[in-house]
Design a protein around this motif. Structure first.
Motif, mmCIF file in Angstrom:
data_model
loop_
_atom_site.group_PDB
_atom_site.id
_atom_site.type_symbol
_atom_site.label_atom_id
_atom_site.label_comp_id
_atom_site.label_asym_id
_atom_site.label_seq_id
_atom_site.Cartn_x
_atom_site.Cartn_y
_atom_site.Cartn_z
ATOM 1 N N PHE A 183 0.817 -1.216 0.000
ATOM 2 C CA PHE A 183 0.000 0.000 0.000
ATOM 3 C C PHE A 183 0.854 1.271 0.000
ATOM 4 N N LYS A 184 2.178 1.123 -0.112
ATOM 5 C CA LYS A 184 3.068 2.265 0.096
ATOM 6 C C LYS A 184 2.842 3.392 -0.897
ATOM 7 N N SER A 185 2.371 3.069 -2.113
ATOM 8 C CA SER A 185 2.146 4.133 -3.105
ATOM 9 C C SER A 185 1.085 5.125 -2.639
ATOM 10 N N LEU A 186 0.244 4.712 -1.695
ATOM 11 C CA LEU A 186 -0.788 5.618 -1.183
ATOM 12 C C LEU A 186 -0.176 6.789 -0.426
ATOM 13 N N ASP A 187 1.018 6.583 0.120
ATOM 14 C CA ASP A 187 1.670 7.668 0.851
ATOM 15 C C ASP A 187 2.010 8.823 -0.083
ATOM 16 N N ASN A 188 2.347 8.512 -1.325
ATOM 17 C CA ASN A 188 2.632 9.572 -2.299
ATOM 18 C C ASN A 188 1.354 10.278 -2.746
ATOM 19 N N LEU A 189 0.278 9.529 -2.855
ATOM 20 C CA LEU A 189 -0.979 10.086 -3.360
ATOM 21 C C LEU A 189 -1.759 10.849 -2.290
ATOM 22 N N PHE A 190 -1.654 10.385 -1.037
ATOM 23 C CA PHE A 190 -2.437 10.991 0.053
ATOM 24 C C PHE A 190 -1.536 11.262 1.266
ATOM 25 N N HIS A 191 -0.400 11.841 1.061
ATOM 26 C CA HIS A 191 0.571 11.986 2.146
ATOM 27 C C HIS A 191 -0.050 12.713 3.349
ATOM 28 N N GLY A 192 0.059 12.045 4.517
ATOM 29 C CA GLY A 192 -0.513 12.612 5.732
ATOM 30 C C GLY A 192 -1.995 12.398 5.880
ATOM 31 N N ARG A 193 -2.603 11.746 4.884
ATOM 32 C CA ARG A 193 -4.052 11.538 4.909
ATOM 33 C C ARG A 193 -4.401 10.073 4.637
ATOM 34 N N VAL A 194 -3.475 9.173 5.013
ATOM 35 C CA VAL A 194 -3.698 7.736 4.849
ATOM 36 C C VAL A 194 -4.031 7.145 6.220
ATOM 37 N N TYR A 195 -5.211 6.589 6.357
ATOM 38 C CA TYR A 195 -5.680 6.012 7.617
ATOM 39 C C TYR A 195 -5.731 4.495 7.473
ATOM 40 N N TYR A 196 -5.398 3.804 8.548
ATOM 41 C CA TYR A 196 -5.260 2.346 8.499
ATOM 42 C C TYR A 196 -6.100 1.732 9.620
ATOM 43 N N ASP A 197 -7.105 0.937 9.234
ATOM 44 C CA ASP A 197 -7.925 0.276 10.237
ATOM 45 C C ASP A 197 -7.089 -0.819 10.899
ATOM 46 N N SER A 198 -6.812 -0.636 12.173
ATOM 47 C CA SER A 198 -5.853 -1.499 12.866
ATOM 48 C C SER A 198 -6.524 -2.608 13.657
#
Length: 312
Positions: A183-198
């Protein structure tokens, strides 16, 4: 068989199912109970006025039952006797009964044997067959609930969740979780706005951990605007959402270890069980992301990015 009849009678007594009432037995989890409950209103139409429609299900499914509000009495349990239900579902005695229904299609040998004859071949059409309602029946979703919406708004505000974010659901009963690097590419697309259901596992350092009650998932999704999930019952819950939905449909090697047979066939079936395929929400924005057995984390990450880039 005689020793199993008391098992059913006990369920009927616990759920207060009288001789003129009906008992639905749904021993599986979130997606299965969502499918079943989406058919109850149609099922009720052909039943006598005043007849109760009761349910036996797992405790984890109770929030879904409350979302639909179309069951008269419910009994929730931690586990069930799968062997007993499987045996009963394939007995001559069960075929002669008319007031209780064992809902998992895979517990009915006659359905599995007649698979090519059942139009659509999807989970909800199997359940229509079990309940004896027309195949043309459209699943009926519950109405959006203002109380749940307000509760989700408060919860989202408390963690800073805002629009143009994305929530990752990397857990399922039937599918193994992906490596978080996928899922790491999401950090580039939504940096600081990636939430992860833990719920199952630790959130990676580049995401913001979040825990969402099941019945609030569609409302959190609407706030974030984007959700990515493994194909699971969460996908079915997201049929209530107007967010951009990206569902990962993996190959057979990604199926849970408790699937001992036909993993490729099962994973192929899952790929035809999208939100629109099942008729849950024909207006859904769901986009399918197919992950193959040989895909590396990097390939999966690139697939995710290619589906989302330009849409967010």
């Amino acid at each position: 068989m005689s020793r199993l009849k008391p098992y059913i009678r006990r369920l009927m007594a616990i759920t207060k199912t009288g001789p003129d009432d009906f008992l639905i037995i749904e021993p599986y989890s979130i997606g299965d109970i969502f499918h079943t409950l989406s058919l109850i209103n149609e099922f009720r139409k052909s039943k006598p006025a005043g007849a109760k429609i009761n349910l036996a299900c797992k405790k984890r499914a109770l929030p879904i039952v409350k979302m639909f509000s179309n069951i008269d009495n419910v009994w929730c349990y931690d586990d069930f006797d799968g062997q007993a239900l499987d045996f009963i579902a394939n007995s001559t005695w069960y075929q002669s009964q008319s007031n209780f229904f064992i809902m998992p299609p895979d517990m009915h040998d006659r359905l599995m044997e007649n698979l090519p004859m059942l139009e659509g071949h999807n989970a909800i059409n199997f359940k229509k067959n079990i309940l004896g309602i027309p195949e043309k029946t459209q699943p009926e979703l519950p109405a959006l609930n203002q109380e749940l919406k307000d509760r989700a708004a408060i919860g989202a505000a408390n963690i800073g969740l805002r629009s143009n974010s994305i929530i990752i659901f990397n857990h399922a009963v039937t599918i193994k979780p992906l490596d978080n690097e996928s899922f790491k590419s999401l950090d580039n697309l939504f940096h600081g706005r990636v939430y992860y259901d833990s719920m199952n596992g630790n959130a990676p350092s580049w995401t913001i951990p979040i825990r969402i009650p099941l019945d609030e998932i569609p409302y959190y999704a609407n706030i974030a605007g984007n959700v990515i999930t493994l194909r699971s019952g969460i996908t079915d819950l997201l049929s209530l959402s107007n967010a951009n939905i990206y569902t990962i449909y993996p190959g057979g090697n990604w199926m849970a270890d408790w699937f001992h047979h036909n993993k490729p066939i099962i994973s192929d079936q899952f790929r035809t069980w999208g939100i629109r395929d099942l008729g849950l929400n024909l207006e859904s924005s769901e986009k399918k992301i197919f992950v193959e057995n040989e895909d590396t984390h990097e390939i999966i990450s690139n697939k995710i990015a290619s589906h989302i880039n330009g849409v967010k």
